[in-house]
Scaffold this motif. Sequence first.
Motif, PDB file in Angstrom:
ATOM      1  N   THR A   1       0.808  -1.208   0.000  1.00 18.11           N
ATOM      2  CA  THR A   1       0.000   0.000   0.000  1.00 18.11           C
ATOM      3  C   THR A   1       0.841   1.256   0.000  1.00 18.11           C
ATOM      4  O   THR A   1       0.318   2.348  -0.210  1.00 18.11           O
ATOM      5  CB  THR A   1      -0.932   0.023   1.220  1.00 18.11           C
ATOM      6  OG1 THR A   1      -0.138  -0.084   2.411  1.00 18.11           O
ATOM      7  CG2 THR A   1      -1.915  -1.124   1.167  1.00 18.11           C
TER       8      THR A   1
ATOM      9  N   ASP B   1      -1.385  10.286  -0.027  1.00 17.33           N
ATOM     10  CA  ASP B   1      -1.720   9.137  -0.855  1.00 17.33           C
ATOM     11  C   ASP B   1      -1.563   7.836  -0.075  1.00 17.33           C
ATOM     12  O   ASP B   1      -2.391   6.938  -0.193  1.00 17.33           O
ATOM     13  CB  ASP B   1      -0.834   9.108  -2.098  1.00 17.33           C
ATOM     14  CG  ASP B   1      -1.297   8.050  -3.086  1.00 17.33           C
ATOM     15  OD1 ASP B   1      -2.352   8.257  -3.709  1.00 17.33           O
ATOM     16  OD2 ASP B   1      -0.613   7.016  -3.212  1.00 17.33           O
ATOM     17  N   ARG B   2      -0.527   7.738   0.721  1.00 20.20           N
ATOM     18  CA  ARG B   2      -0.342   6.536   1.539  1.00 20.20           C
ATOM     19  C   ARG B   2      -1.517   6.336   2.488  1.00 20.20           C
ATOM     20  O   ARG B   2      -2.031   5.225   2.647  1.00 20.20           O
ATOM     21  CB  ARG B   2       0.962   6.635   2.326  1.00 20.20           C
ATOM     22  CG  ARG B   2       2.211   6.451   1.476  1.00 20.20           C
ATOM     23  CD  ARG B   2       3.464   6.686   2.288  1.00 20.20           C
ATOM     24  NE  ARG B   2       4.658   6.484   1.487  1.00 20.20           N
ATOM     25  CZ  ARG B   2       5.873   6.867   1.838  1.00 20.20           C
ATOM     26  NH1 ARG B   2       6.047   7.502   2.993  1.00 20.20           N
ATOM     27  NH2 ARG B   2       6.905   6.642   1.052  1.00 20.20           N
TER      28      ARG B   2
ATOM     29  N   LYS C   1      -4.631   5.253   0.428  1.00 20.77           N
ATOM     30  CA  LYS C   1      -4.573   3.867  -0.020  1.00 20.77           C
ATOM     31  C   LYS C   1      -4.778   2.899   1.154  1.00 20.77           C
ATOM     32  O   LYS C   1      -5.415   1.844   1.003  1.00 20.77           O
ATOM     33  CB  LYS C   1      -3.245   3.592  -0.727  1.00 20.77           C
ATOM     34  CG  LYS C   1      -3.031   4.418  -1.985  1.00 20.77           C
ATOM     35  CD  LYS C   1      -4.098   4.189  -3.027  1.00 20.77           C
ATOM     36  CE  LYS C   1      -4.006   5.175  -4.184  1.00 20.77           C
ATOM     37  NZ  LYS C   1      -2.718   5.178  -4.874  1.00 20.77           N
TER      38      LYS C   1
ATOM     39  N   HIS D   1      -8.459   2.801   1.698  1.00 22.27           N
ATOM     40  CA  HIS D   1      -9.130   1.999   0.672  1.00 22.27           C
ATOM     41  C   HIS D   1      -8.928   0.511   0.928  1.00 22.27           C
ATOM     42  O   HIS D   1      -9.867  -0.284   0.807  1.00 22.27           O
ATOM     43  CB  HIS D   1      -8.580   2.368  -0.708  1.00 22.27           C
ATOM     44  CG  HIS D   1      -9.272   3.539  -1.326  1.00 22.27           C
ATOM     45  ND1 HIS D   1      -9.564   3.617  -2.665  1.00 22.27           N
ATOM     46  CD2 HIS D   1      -9.742   4.692  -0.786  1.00 22.27           C
ATOM     47  CE1 HIS D   1     -10.180   4.748  -2.926  1.00 22.27           C
ATOM     48  NE2 HIS D   1     -10.279   5.433  -1.802  1.00 22.27           N
ATOM     49  N   ARG D   2      -7.695   0.153   1.261  1.00 21.95           N
ATOM     50  CA  ARG D   2      -7.405  -1.255   1.524  1.00 21.95           C
ATOM     51  C   ARG D   2      -8.263  -1.774   2.673  1.00 21.95           C
ATOM     52  O   ARG D   2      -8.860  -2.864   2.577  1.00 21.95           O
ATOM     53  CB  ARG D   2      -5.924  -1.406   1.872  1.00 21.95           C
ATOM     54  CG  ARG D   2      -5.542  -2.784   2.373  1.00 21.95           C
ATOM     55  CD  ARG D   2      -4.057  -2.858   2.674  1.00 21.95           C
ATOM     56  NE  ARG D   2      -3.723  -4.104   3.359  1.00 21.95           N
ATOM     57  CZ  ARG D   2      -2.487  -4.488   3.631  1.00 21.95           C
ATOM     58  NH1 ARG D   2      -1.461  -3.737   3.270  1.00 21.95           N
ATOM     59  NH2 ARG D   2      -2.262  -5.625   4.251  1.00 21.95           N
TER      60      ARG D   2
ATOM     61  N   LEU E   1      -5.099  -4.176  -4.344  1.00 20.99           N
ATOM     62  CA  LEU E   1      -4.550  -3.453  -3.203  1.00 20.99           C
ATOM     63  C   LEU E   1      -4.800  -4.179  -1.883  1.00 20.99           C
ATOM     64  O   LEU E   1      -4.070  -3.992  -0.918  1.00 20.99           O
ATOM     65  CB  LEU E   1      -5.179  -2.052  -3.152  1.00 20.99           C
ATOM     66  CG  LEU E   1      -4.616  -1.034  -2.169  1.00 20.99           C
ATOM     67  CD1 LEU E   1      -3.192  -0.641  -2.552  1.00 20.99           C
ATOM     68  CD2 LEU E   1      -5.507   0.214  -2.133  1.00 20.99           C
TER      69      LEU E   1
ATOM     70  N   ASP F   1      -0.816  -1.713  -6.203  1.00 19.74           N
ATOM     71  CA  ASP F   1      -1.600  -0.493  -6.329  1.00 19.74           C
ATOM     72  C   ASP F   1      -1.876  -0.237  -7.803  1.00 19.74           C
ATOM     73  O   ASP F   1      -0.950  -0.186  -8.622  1.00 19.74           O
ATOM     74  CB  ASP F   1      -0.795   0.660  -5.718  1.00 19.74           C
ATOM     75  CG  ASP F   1      -1.527   1.982  -5.702  1.00 19.74           C
ATOM     76  OD1 ASP F   1      -2.555   2.116  -6.385  1.00 19.74           O
ATOM     77  OD2 ASP F   1      -1.053   2.901  -5.004  1.00 19.74           O
TER      78      ASP F   1
ATOM     79  N   GLU G   1      -2.459   2.363  -9.231  1.00 17.96           N
ATOM     80  CA  GLU G   1      -1.837   3.611  -9.660  1.00 17.96           C
ATOM     81  C   GLU G   1      -0.316   3.524  -9.681  1.00 17.96           C
ATOM     82  O   GLU G   1       0.354   4.512 -10.000  1.00 17.96           O
ATOM     83  CB  GLU G   1      -2.289   4.755  -8.749  1.00 17.96           C
ATOM     84  CG  GLU G   1      -3.799   4.999  -8.827  1.00 17.96           C
ATOM     85  CD  GLU G   1      -4.248   6.147  -7.952  1.00 17.96           C
ATOM     86  OE1 GLU G   1      -3.385   6.785  -7.305  1.00 17.96           O
ATOM     87  OE2 GLU G   1      -5.463   6.416  -7.909  1.00 17.96           O
TER      88      GLU G   1
ATOM     89  N   ALA H   1      -9.941   3.316  -8.093  1.00 17.21           N
ATOM     90  CA  ALA H   1      -8.685   4.026  -7.840  1.00 17.21           C
ATOM     91  C   ALA H   1      -8.995   5.522  -7.829  1.00 17.21           C
ATOM     92  O   ALA H   1      -9.688   6.026  -8.712  1.00 17.21           O
ATOM     93  CB  ALA H   1      -7.662   3.695  -8.923  1.00 17.21           C
TER      94      ALA H   1
END
Length: 290
Positions: A4, A22-23, A26, A29-30, A91, A116, A118, A139
């Motif tokens: 991630t 972003d980290r 993500k 989201h995970r 992800l 990922d 992305e 995404a």
Amino acid sequence: MTDTRALDTRALATGAIDTEADRALKAKHRAMWALGDYPTLAAEIIADLGLALVRASAMRPGDRVLDVAAGAGNAAIPAALAGSRVVASDLTPELLEHGQRQAAARGAELEWHVADAEALPYADGEFDTVVSCVGVMFAPHHQVAADELVRVCRPGGTIALLSWTPSGFIGQMFATMKPFAPAPPPGAQPPPLWGTEDHVRTLLGDRVTDTTATREHLTVDHFGQPEEFRDYFKARYGPTIAVYRAIADDPEKVAALDRDLADLARRHDRGTTTTSMQWEYLLFTARKNP
């Protein structure tokens, strides 16, 4: 393989994505997609979509295929059973683990990578066919994800995408949940935009040719009553669970969302003895320029 923390270095170099933000996004989201039981939902409700995408992509036995945001392998497993050499990437490790068990039970051999969408950890042009079944649409940075789809596809290879449309049932479900959900982070785009032909054409640009875009419908008659649909998604679908968790301390909002989701299913119901709905999706295929 990656995790991630993987980031698209091209986007970072231009300052398009903030690394720490972003980290965090993500990771969120995970965790969201690990909530509930998405693999069961995918198997019971939308299993036909994976096979539809495999057929539309016209992949051949022996082709090297990448399924991006593969979940538990709704498209990846049928592709492997058809003879392609498949990599399923996602992800969320929990979804891949479930997919591995499904694949073993069905006799499908394929690779499973945590990755990922992305920042795909693959070489330029590594795959003959790149697909995503209601996956890459989630995404957050659409152009970054689209650039990755094109990058890892070989010249002359196929990109095939299946996405829920904004005007279809699932697109309307997200619109129904939006007033109850926390505001999205800056730069994140709505997933159902991938179900708009013009949006996908813009994302892929002049890097592809021989494009096709068709709107299709999935018949969903799994639920006896609209309330059964609502309760099923409340228990199994990560995005719905996350919205309910965000309003858990406000009983009035919970009751309002309960009502709105059941009403949505009721408006789309074409059935008699059971709730029967038509869920619209966009099936988009293209060939990467040679």
